[in-house]
Write an enzyme that holds these catalytic residues in place. Structure first.
Site, mmCIF file in Angstrom:
data_model
loop_
_atom_site.group_PDB
_atom_site.id
_atom_site.type_symbol
_atom_site.label_atom_id
_atom_site.label_comp_id
_atom_site.label_asym_id
_atom_site.label_seq_id
_atom_site.Cartn_x
_atom_site.Cartn_y
_atom_site.Cartn_z
ATOM 1 C CG ASP A 164 -2.009 0.792 1.023
ATOM 2 O OD1 ASP A 164 -3.250 0.458 0.969
ATOM 3 O OD2 ASP A 164 -2.009 2.061 1.216
ATOM 4 C CD GLU B 231 -14.276 -9.716 -3.597
ATOM 5 O OE1 GLU B 231 -13.184 -10.409 -3.984
ATOM 6 O OE2 GLU B 231 -15.351 -10.158 -3.061
ATOM 7 N N GLY C 195 -35.886 1.553 4.550
ATOM 8 C CA GLY C 195 -35.127 2.550 5.348
ATOM 9 C C GLY C 195 -34.699 3.837 5.089
ATOM 10 C CB CYS D 65 -20.084 -0.511 -3.066
ATOM 11 S SG CYS D 65 -18.496 -1.067 -2.842
HETATM 12 N N1 LIG Z 1 -15.342 -1.882 0.351
HETATM 13 C C1 LIG Z 1 -16.428 -2.825 -0.379
HETATM 14 O O1 LIG Z 1 -17.293 -3.163 0.261
HETATM 15 C C2 LIG Z 1 -16.085 -3.156 -1.813
HETATM 16 C C3 LIG Z 1 -16.616 -4.403 -2.409
HETATM 17 C C4 LIG Z 1 -16.548 -4.741 -3.792
HETATM 18 C C5 LIG Z 1 -15.684 -3.767 -4.568
HETATM 19 N N2 LIG Z 1 -15.203 -2.822 -3.914
HETATM 20 C C6 LIG Z 1 -14.140 -2.092 -4.843
HETATM 21 O O2 LIG Z 1 -12.877 -2.374 -4.482
HETATM 22 C C7 LIG Z 1 -11.956 -1.351 -4.714
HETATM 23 C C8 LIG Z 1 -11.434 -1.141 -3.336
HETATM 24 O O3 LIG Z 1 -12.290 -0.467 -2.345
HETATM 25 P P1 LIG Z 1 -12.108 -0.454 -0.743
HETATM 26 O O4 LIG Z 1 -13.228 -0.116 -0.173
HETATM 27 O O5 LIG Z 1 -11.253 -1.705 -0.337
HETATM 28 O O6 LIG Z 1 -10.930 0.811 -0.670
HETATM 29 P P2 LIG Z 1 -10.200 1.414 0.479
HETATM 30 O O7 LIG Z 1 -10.127 2.838 0.379
HETATM 31 O O8 LIG Z 1 -10.624 0.830 1.686
HETATM 32 O O9 LIG Z 1 -8.814 0.950 0.176
HETATM 33 C C9 LIG Z 1 -7.872 1.488 -1.015
HETATM 34 C C10 LIG Z 1 -6.469 1.047 -0.644
HETATM 35 O O10 LIG Z 1 -5.832 1.314 -1.756
HETATM 36 C C11 LIG Z 1 -4.621 2.208 -1.261
HETATM 37 N N3 LIG Z 1 -4.012 2.876 -2.658
HETATM 38 C C12 LIG Z 1 -4.309 4.108 -3.351
HETATM 39 N N4 LIG Z 1 -3.620 4.202 -4.263
HETATM 40 C C13 LIG Z 1 -2.627 3.109 -4.229
HETATM 41 C C14 LIG Z 1 -1.543 3.099 -4.852
HETATM 42 N N5 LIG Z 1 -1.098 3.684 -6.070
HETATM 43 N N6 LIG Z 1 -0.509 1.888 -4.669
HETATM 44 C C15 LIG Z 1 -1.033 1.227 -3.700
HETATM 45 N N7 LIG Z 1 -1.944 1.526 -2.814
HETATM 46 C C16 LIG Z 1 -2.693 2.518 -3.096
HETATM 47 C C17 LIG Z 1 -5.108 3.213 -0.254
HETATM 48 O O11 LIG Z 1 -4.190 3.862 0.383
HETATM 49 C C18 LIG Z 1 -5.960 2.184 0.324
HETATM 50 O O12 LIG Z 1 -5.365 1.695 1.558
HETATM 51 C C19 LIG Z 1 -12.843 -0.111 -5.088
HETATM 52 O O13 LIG Z 1 -12.889 -0.146 -6.507
HETATM 53 C C20 LIG Z 1 -14.288 -0.555 -4.666
HETATM 54 O O14 LIG Z 1 -15.477 -0.059 -5.323
HETATM 55 C C21 LIG Z 1 -15.140 -2.419 -2.453
#
Ligand SMILES: NC(=O)c1ccc[n+]([C@@H]2O[C@H](COP(=O)([O-])OP(=O)(O)OC[C@H]3O[C@@H](n4cnc5c(N)ncnc54)[C@H](O)[C@@H]3O)[C@@H](O)[C@H]2O)c1
Length: 430
Positions: free
Chosen positions: A35, A152, A254, A261
């Protein structure tokens, strides 16, 4: 796979990246987690878990030997053939997905160690992104890299169970061998694996989220009609849910959907359609209904309290849903700012999201427990259906509150019990 590249890489260690890496480790793989947030990486190295997700800390501890944490991208490419990308793709002001973090990773590729790599996109990216990135990788002739889309579907709050026991796994690829290698990572789960083209895989993710959001906005509108005509939406939903063509999930009325998302993915799909020349009317309505729904509580409060100026409203729950500390796009944030805008004082309690709330909701007095939050308040609004709110200390609440009014924004409480305790109860469409 060569022995020097036997590990799996994970770039972006947020909700998705950390859960995916940990679950892949649980399946027996060694995973290098990277990260750009060096502070986060340091805390993970020290055994601190940056997010609240049930069971995650224990699973990380169990698989500690198989998980490495680094802030250096080359560590990942040196050791891993298969590299997942799970960086965030938040909305831009137009509603399109912001791909700057994805492109930041892509632009570092030319400097990466040689060898064959498979980039697996876990982040939700607009339909067509994979095709463009693959084309660019071919055009620039950057090493030997295949690109695979693997959207995902996990939900925060039940993410580990969702990953290890998914309804399906979707793998989009133009390179069958690369797609198959990624599919092999999931074979142990013994779940349906759908192999598709890139654009189709990307679309499955958006269409799934948009459909679920549509279901929520639909039942919320039914609830609003129920409010007018005196029907009970909870029973209506139960009656609908028995119909297998409809199903009983996502029919809880609700105060609207939030989270990182649904809001962004629905808006992004509307934009994807619009950018291609198609006006997606249904999604426009889904978004509008959701925005209005978050504000309906304000009218319910006014119905009972008159003007909200100088009234004190207690919010029970701030996270966008239970079992997470995530406040992104939470209904609580819109509601709190609407109430503050109407001149009310707002107090709030959440079992886990208070530390994050200090940044996300300004002007709200954050409290350590339910009783401190409702103390001196004119109404309590249940915003997040945390388990602990099922057993509210009603007698003490009644003594502490200035006005015994409970608005149940998630239709989570037992109306009879609340009324028997001397409160006025109002749900959403019941
Ligand atoms: N949160 C959910 O429930 C969920 C479910 C399905 C899909 N998604 C998708 O998954 C993706 C990630 O979502 P999330 O909720 O985990 O995001 P998040 O914000 O929790 O995590 C993203 C991470 O990526 C890191 N990051 C950003 N730029 C970077 C880089 N250049 N190099 C390395 N690390 C970097 C950030 O520091 C952060 O820790 C999104 O596209 C989201 O739409 C999320």
């Amino acid at each position: 796979m060569g022995s020097e590249k036997e590990k799996i890489g994970m770039i972006g260690i947020g909700y998705v990246g950390l859960v995916t890496a940990t679950c892949l480790a649980e399946l027996g793989n060694r995973v290098v987690c990277m990260d750009i947030d060096a502070v986060k990486i340091e805390s993970l190295k020290n055994g601190e878990i940056p997010i609240f997700e049930p069971g995650l800390a224990e699973l990380i501890e169990k698989n500690r030997e198989r998980l490495d944490f680094t802030a250096a991208l080359e560590d990942v490419f040196k050791q891993c053939e298969i590299v997942f990308i799970a960086v965030d793709t938040p909305p831009t002001f137009t509603g399109d997905a912001d791909l700057s973090r994805v492109f930041a990773v892509m632009s570092s590729l030319p400097g990466m160690p040689d060898g064959h790599h498979i980039l697996v996109m876990k982040s939700t990216v607009p339909v067509g992104t994979g095709g463009k990135i693959s084309g660019e990788l071919n055009r620039q002739k950057i090493g030997s890299i295949d690109y695979v889309s693997n959207p995902e579907f996990l939900r925060e709050g039940s993410a580990i169970g969702d990953f290890l026991n998914p309804d399906r796994i979707v793998i989009g690829s133009q390179a069958p061998e690369a797609g198959e290698k990624v599919a092999r990572l999931y074979r142990k789960l013994d779940k349906p694996i759908l192999m598709t083209g890139l654009a189709t895989a990307e679309m499955i993710k958006y269409a799934s989220n948009a459909f679920l959001a549509t279901k929520i906005s639909f039942i919320n509108e039914i609830a609003n009609v129920c409010d007018e005509i005196g029907a009970d939406v909870s029973v209506v939903a139960e009656g609908m849910g028995y119909d297998q063509r409809i199903g009983d999930s996502f029919l809880n009325a609700g105060i609207g959907f939030g989270g990182s998302c649904f809001p962004k993915d629905v808006t992004a799909l509307k934009q994807i359609a619009g950018n291609s020349g198609y006006h997606f009317q249904l999604l426009t309505a889904v978004i509008e209904v959701n925005e209005l729904q978050k504000r309906r509580v304000v009218n319910k409060l006014k119905k009972h309290l008159g003007t909200l100026t100088d009234k004190t409203i207690a919010l029970l729950g701030l996270a966008f849903k239970p079992n997470t500390n995530d406040l992104r796009e939470a209904s609580s944030i819109v509601l709190a700012s609407r109430l503050l805008g109407d001149g009310a004082y707002v107090k709030a309690y959440d079992p886990v999201a208070i530390p994050d709330a200090a940044r996300a909701v300004r002007g709200v007095l954050l409290c350590d427990d339910v009783l401190s939050a409702v103390d001196g308040s004119d109404a309590a609004v249940l915003v997040t259906e945390w388990d602990e709110f099922a057993e509210l200390p009603l007698a003490e609440m009644k003594q502490r509150m200035r006005h015994p009014l409970i608005i149940d924004g998630r239709n989570f409480l037992d109306p009879d019990k609340i009324r028997a305790a001397g409160f006025t109860y109002e749900g959403i469409g019941r």
